[in-house]
Design an enzyme around this catalytic site. Structure first.
Site: not given
Ligand code: 5GP
Ligand code: ZN
Length: 111
Positions: A92, A99, A97, A94, A101, A7
């Site tokens: 997994g 998103h 919100h 982290t 990939h 956000c």
């Molecule tokens: P998740 O593990 O939730 O599927 O993916 C979160 C992703 O967000 C991770 O791959 C992590 O590297 C990325 N990420 C976390 N914080 C930031 C940030 O501040 N900027 C960007 N560009 N990516 C982020």
């Molecule tokens: Zn959010």
């Protein structure tokens, strides 16, 4: 949402160059790339899980999946890519919100 890093990125509070933006989503580079090219498609609306879907959120997710293929060339993903949505603890996730990939730029390992 307070304390949600995505956000804050969407709002511009945390700067992150946008490779694409429209009224519903942004595309940025992942800060810790897991492939040669690793992008995040982030809806501007905050919700964490696919299980929180409603009609409005479904439209947003549909929009993301409609736009992503139009960006393949711009993002260097013409040779193919992997789409991942991590969900919850076992998935997994982290950042809570939702998103999408986008991983590519090289032949990815089987999984
Ligand atoms: P998740 O593990 O939730 O599927 O993916 C979160 C992703 O967000 C991770 O791959 C992590 O590297 C990325 N990420 C976390 N914080 C930031 C940030 O501040 N900027 C960007 N560009 N990516 C982020
Ligand atoms: Zn959010």
């Amino acid at each position: 949402m307070e304390n949600c890093i995505f956000c804050k990125i969407v709002a511009g509070v945390i700067p992150s160059p946008r490779l694409y933006e429209d009224d519903k989503m942004i595309v940025i580079r992942d800060i810790e790339p897991k492939a040669k090219l690793h992008y995040l498609c982030i809806p501007k609306t905050h919700f964490a899980l696919l299980s929180e879907m409603d009609a409005e959120r479904a439209e947003i997710v549909k929009h993301c999946f409609s736009v992503i293929p139009t960006l393949e060339k711009t993002l260097g993903l013409e040779e193919g890519y992997r789409v991942i949505i991590n969900q919850g603890e076992n998935g997994g996730q982290t950042v809570h919100h939702l998103h999408i990939h986008l991983l590519g730029g090289e032949k990815l390992a089987d999984f």
